[in-house]
Design a protein around this motif. Structure first.
Motif, PDB file in Angstrom:
ATOM      1  N   LEU A  36      11.669   8.568   3.596  1.00  0.00           N
ATOM      2  CA  LEU A  36      12.207  10.269   2.896  1.00  0.00           C
ATOM      3  C   LEU A  36      12.678  11.185   1.961  1.00  0.00           C
ATOM      4  O   LEU A  36      12.247  11.450   1.114  1.00  0.00           O
ATOM      5  N   ASP A  37      13.985  10.271   2.147  1.00  0.00           N
ATOM      6  CA  ASP A  37      15.122  10.647   1.630  1.00  0.00           C
ATOM      7  C   ASP A  37      14.816   9.787  -0.084  1.00  0.00           C
ATOM      8  O   ASP A  37      14.814  10.459  -0.741  1.00  0.00           O
ATOM      9  N   GLU A  38      14.176   8.703   0.134  1.00  0.00           N
ATOM     10  CA  GLU A  38      14.228   8.118  -1.420  1.00  0.00           C
ATOM     11  C   GLU A  38      13.043   9.031  -1.636  1.00  0.00           C
ATOM     12  O   GLU A  38      12.889   9.490  -3.035  1.00  0.00           O
ATOM     13  N   ALA A  39      11.870   9.439  -1.098  1.00  0.00           N
ATOM     14  CA  ALA A  39      10.673  10.037  -1.708  1.00  0.00           C
ATOM     15  C   ALA A  39      11.236  11.501  -2.503  1.00  0.00           C
ATOM     16  O   ALA A  39      10.573  11.744  -3.199  1.00  0.00           O
ATOM     17  N   THR A  55       8.366   2.572  -6.873  1.00  0.00           N
ATOM     18  CA  THR A  55       7.596   1.914  -5.542  1.00  0.00           C
ATOM     19  C   THR A  55       8.305   1.643  -4.175  1.00  0.00           C
ATOM     20  O   THR A  55       9.187   1.499  -4.608  1.00  0.00           O
ATOM     21  N   HIS A  56       7.595   1.524  -3.233  1.00  0.00           N
ATOM     22  CA  HIS A  56       8.347   1.376  -2.248  1.00  0.00           C
ATOM     23  C   HIS A  56       7.331   0.836  -1.221  1.00  0.00           C
ATOM     24  O   HIS A  56       6.528   1.387  -0.802  1.00  0.00           O
ATOM     25  N   ARG A  57       7.927  -0.469  -0.733  1.00  0.00           N
ATOM     26  CA  ARG A  57       7.647  -2.053  -0.045  1.00  0.00           C
ATOM     27  C   ARG A  57       8.088  -2.108   1.169  1.00  0.00           C
ATOM     28  O   ARG A  57       9.563  -1.995   0.356  1.00  0.00           O
ATOM     29  N   HIS A  58       7.183  -1.503   2.578  1.00  0.00           N
ATOM     30  CA  HIS A  58       7.585  -2.012   3.271  1.00  0.00           C
ATOM     31  C   HIS A  58       7.258  -3.466   4.202  1.00  0.00           C
ATOM     32  O   HIS A  58       6.238  -3.749   4.172  1.00  0.00           O
ATOM     33  N   ARG A  59       8.065  -3.841   5.570  1.00  0.00           N
ATOM     34  CA  ARG A  59       7.579  -5.169   6.003  1.00  0.00           C
ATOM     35  C   ARG A  59       6.488  -4.161   6.831  1.00  0.00           C
ATOM     36  O   ARG A  59       5.662  -5.539   7.004  1.00  0.00           O
ATOM     37  N   ASP A  92       1.038   6.540   0.289  1.00  0.00           N
ATOM     38  CA  ASP A  92       1.366   6.911   1.258  1.00  0.00           C
ATOM     39  C   ASP A  92       0.185   5.470   1.758  1.00  0.00           C
ATOM     40  O   ASP A  92      -0.546   5.967   2.593  1.00  0.00           O
ATOM     41  N   GLY A  93       0.029   4.527   1.390  1.00  0.00           N
ATOM     42  CA  GLY A  93      -0.476   3.384   2.702  1.00  0.00           C
ATOM     43  C   GLY A  93      -2.103   3.624   1.904  1.00  0.00           C
ATOM     44  O   GLY A  93      -3.036   3.375   3.347  1.00  0.00           O
ATOM     45  N   GLY A  94      -2.441   4.082   0.675  1.00  0.00           N
ATOM     46  CA  GLY A  94      -3.892   4.961   0.408  1.00  0.00           C
ATOM     47  C   GLY A  94      -3.246   5.235  -1.470  1.00  0.00           C
ATOM     48  O   GLY A  94      -3.014   6.053  -1.206  1.00  0.00           O
ATOM     49  N   LEU A 144       4.722   6.105  -4.871  1.00  0.00           N
ATOM     50  CA  LEU A 144       4.055   4.926  -4.080  1.00  0.00           C
ATOM     51  C   LEU A 144       4.173   3.834  -2.683  1.00  0.00           C
ATOM     52  O   LEU A 144       5.254   3.148  -3.235  1.00  0.00           O
ATOM     53  N   SER A 145       4.465   4.551  -2.146  1.00  0.00           N
ATOM     54  CA  SER A 145       4.628   3.161  -0.975  1.00  0.00           C
ATOM     55  C   SER A 145       3.430   2.697  -0.718  1.00  0.00           C
ATOM     56  O   SER A 145       2.366   3.322   0.033  1.00  0.00           O
ATOM     57  N   MET A 146       3.693   1.288   0.722  1.00  0.00           N
ATOM     58  CA  MET A 146       2.536   0.584   0.546  1.00  0.00           C
ATOM     59  C   MET A 146       3.075  -0.602   1.947  1.00  0.00           C
ATOM     60  O   MET A 146       4.871  -0.956   1.559  1.00  0.00           O
ATOM     61  N   GLY A 147       2.490  -0.731   2.714  1.00  0.00           N
ATOM     62  CA  GLY A 147       3.161  -1.836   4.029  1.00  0.00           C
ATOM     63  C   GLY A 147       2.667  -3.306   3.165  1.00  0.00           C
ATOM     64  O   GLY A 147       1.167  -3.450   2.735  1.00  0.00           O
ATOM     65  N   ALA A 148       3.535  -4.174   3.885  1.00  0.00           N
ATOM     66  CA  ALA A 148       3.138  -5.418   3.163  1.00  0.00           C
ATOM     67  C   ALA A 148       2.280  -6.194   3.887  1.00  0.00           C
ATOM     68  O   ALA A 148       1.381  -7.539   3.814  1.00  0.00           O
ATOM     69  N   SER A 149       2.475  -5.870   5.149  1.00  0.00           N
ATOM     70  CA  SER A 149       1.196  -6.576   6.565  1.00  0.00           C
ATOM     71  C   SER A 149       0.084  -5.395   6.633  1.00  0.00           C
ATOM     72  O   SER A 149      -1.090  -6.041   7.498  1.00  0.00           O
TER      73      SER A 149
END
Length: 163
Positions: free
Chosen positions: A151-154, A137-141, A85-87, A104-109
């Motif tokens: 968390l639930d999705e992961a 892959t989970h992208r958030h804003r 997450d984030g790295g 894999l999770s990441m912030g669009a900003s």
């Protein structure tokens, strides 16, 4: 079945000498850091009713970079699933490493880390991971924040019995 335990080691002090209160995983102590986490996984697996086939290494930011190294370079890793997450970055790929599930999770900003995480994602997609199979892959804003809202999705993805 979503019974699980979570252990969150904080890293070691000294990763960023200019900010002595920061605890993180850092290159100068990579091997001791890695051995600590691997021994922790082995210890938990022998002392608690932990399913060794569902041992997740999750890391945020600096921990995500550390986890990406473990995921791509250690065929002997005790970790069978990863939440980065984030790295993340594709520093290397061992030819015999298993294509273990990665969330894999990441912030669009996230101006600094997003390019590295996207590079990692493109690399693993070219090297045996498949979106919807062993990669989610989970992208958030938002920017550089731990995606606790995912968390639930992961967990649904990482704790599936088969991948």
């Amino acid at each position: 079945d979503r019974r699980f335990i979570a252990v969150f080691p904080r890293g070691w002090p000294g990763a960023f000498p200019e900010i002595p209160t920061v605890r993180a995983w850092y290159p100068e102590a990579f091997h001791p850091n890695r051995e600590f986490l691997a021994s922790l996984a082995r210890h938990l697996g022998t002392t608690l009713p932990v399913d060794p086939a569902r041992t997740v290494l999750a890391g945020f930011s600096n921990g995500g970079y550390f986890g990406s190294i473990e995921a791509l370079t250690r065929p002997d890793s005790p970790f069978t699933r990863f939440w980065l997450d984030g790295g993340a970055y594709p520093y290397a790929l061992h030819p015999q490493v298993k294509r273990r599930p990665i969330f894999l999770s990441m912030g669009a900003s996230d101006e600094y880390n997003l390019p590295h995480v996207e590079t990692f994602r493109a690399f693993i997609l070219q090297n045996g991971w498949r979106e919807g199979g062993n990669l989610r892959t989970h992208r958030h804003r938002w920017a550089h924040v731990f995606a606790a809202f995912a968390l639930d999705e992961a967990l649904d993805f990482l704790l599936k019995v088969d991948h």
